[in-house]
Scaffold this motif. Structure first.
Motif, PDB file in Angstrom:
ATOM      1  N   VAL A   6      46.567 -17.212 -13.181  1.00  0.00           N
ATOM      2  CA  VAL A   6      45.651 -16.078 -13.096  1.00  0.00           C
ATOM      3  C   VAL A   6      46.483 -14.811 -13.245  1.00  0.00           C
ATOM      4  O   VAL A   6      47.398 -14.568 -12.462  1.00  0.00           O
ATOM      5  N   VAL A   9      42.417  -9.967 -11.826  1.00  0.00           N
ATOM      6  CA  VAL A   9      41.075 -10.133 -11.275  1.00  0.00           C
ATOM      7  C   VAL A   9      40.466  -8.739 -11.180  1.00  0.00           C
ATOM      8  O   VAL A   9      41.109  -7.800 -10.705  1.00  0.00           O
ATOM      9  N   GLN A  29      40.832  -3.716  -9.372  1.00  0.00           N
ATOM     10  CA  GLN A  29      41.493  -4.616 -10.307  1.00  0.00           C
ATOM     11  C   GLN A  29      42.913  -4.821  -9.826  1.00  0.00           C
ATOM     12  O   GLN A  29      43.602  -3.865  -9.479  1.00  0.00           O
ATOM     13  N   TYR A  74      37.614 -13.466  -3.992  1.00  0.00           N
ATOM     14  CA  TYR A  74      38.149 -13.628  -5.348  1.00  0.00           C
ATOM     15  C   TYR A  74      39.662 -13.451  -5.366  1.00  0.00           C
ATOM     16  O   TYR A  74      40.376 -14.212  -6.014  1.00  0.00           O
ATOM     17  N   ALA A  78      42.509 -16.384  -5.990  1.00  0.00           N
ATOM     18  CA  ALA A  78      43.445 -16.185  -7.093  1.00  0.00           C
ATOM     19  C   ALA A  78      44.889 -16.235  -6.603  1.00  0.00           C
ATOM     20  O   ALA A  78      45.817 -16.308  -7.404  1.00  0.00           O
ATOM     21  N   VAL A  99      38.025 -12.398 -14.667  1.00  0.00           N
ATOM     22  CA  VAL A  99      39.354 -12.921 -14.404  1.00  0.00           C
ATOM     23  C   VAL A  99      40.029 -13.174 -15.745  1.00  0.00           C
ATOM     24  O   VAL A  99      39.389 -13.639 -16.691  1.00  0.00           O
ATOM     25  N   VAL A 141      39.263 -19.902  -8.651  1.00  0.00           N
ATOM     26  CA  VAL A 141      38.718 -18.570  -8.387  1.00  0.00           C
ATOM     27  C   VAL A 141      37.196 -18.622  -8.265  1.00  0.00           C
ATOM     28  O   VAL A 141      36.604 -17.963  -7.416  1.00  0.00           O
TER      29      VAL A 141
END
Length: 149
Positions: A6, A9, A29, A74, A78, A99, A141
């Motif tokens: 990842v 996000v 973010q 989230y 992640a 994502v 996620v």
């Protein structure tokens, strides 16, 4: 098999339901490289002002608890380090959740949550079925993730 990573996000929410929130919404973010951008979305005080009615205010201010409670899962799933610490489990409406996942071959896949159980996956701005490693990482996620293609 190598695993996907990842890379970032993004979570946007509606305003807090606390009743005294004059903001229109919030955006946070974060990237794996520890870059983060927090934005508070506000309406300009003068509706007669030319140009945009909305301003994006980058700020280090803490988001309201219900906004943090919406965003936190989230970033937790992640595996990102963050400073979200809501004092409630009550949440607000999510307006956008995206994502970016890097596949083992270095390609980036963008996954956007459309609504419950519906996700849009793209690579190079085209809808695609992601490789299995990206799907597996997306499920960490988004536990209900299913590719639409």
């Amino acid at each position: 098999m190598s695993s996907a990573t990842v890379k970032s996000v993004l979570v946007k929410t509606a305003a807090s339901s606390s009743g005294n929130d004059e903001n229109l919404g919030y955006e946070l973010q974060m990237t794996k490289d520890d870059y983060d951008s927090s934005i508070i979305i506000q309406e300009t005080p003068d509706p007669n002002m030319t140009g945009s009615r909305y301003t994006l205010v980058s700020s280090g201010r803490v988001f309201p608890d219900d906004v943090q409670a919406t965003m936190k899962p989230y970033f937790d799933r992640a595996g990102f380090n963050h400073h979200l610490n809501p004092g409630t489990t009550k949440t607000v409406e999510e307006t956008e959740v995206r994502v970016m996942i890097e596949a083992p071959n270095g390609e980036d896949y963008h996954i956007q949550k459309l609504d419950t159980d519906r996700y849009y996956v793209s690579n190079d701005n085209k809808p695609v079925k992601p490789p299995q490693s990206v799907e597996q990482k997306a499920k960490t996620v988004f536990p209900d993730f299913q590719s639409m293609l």
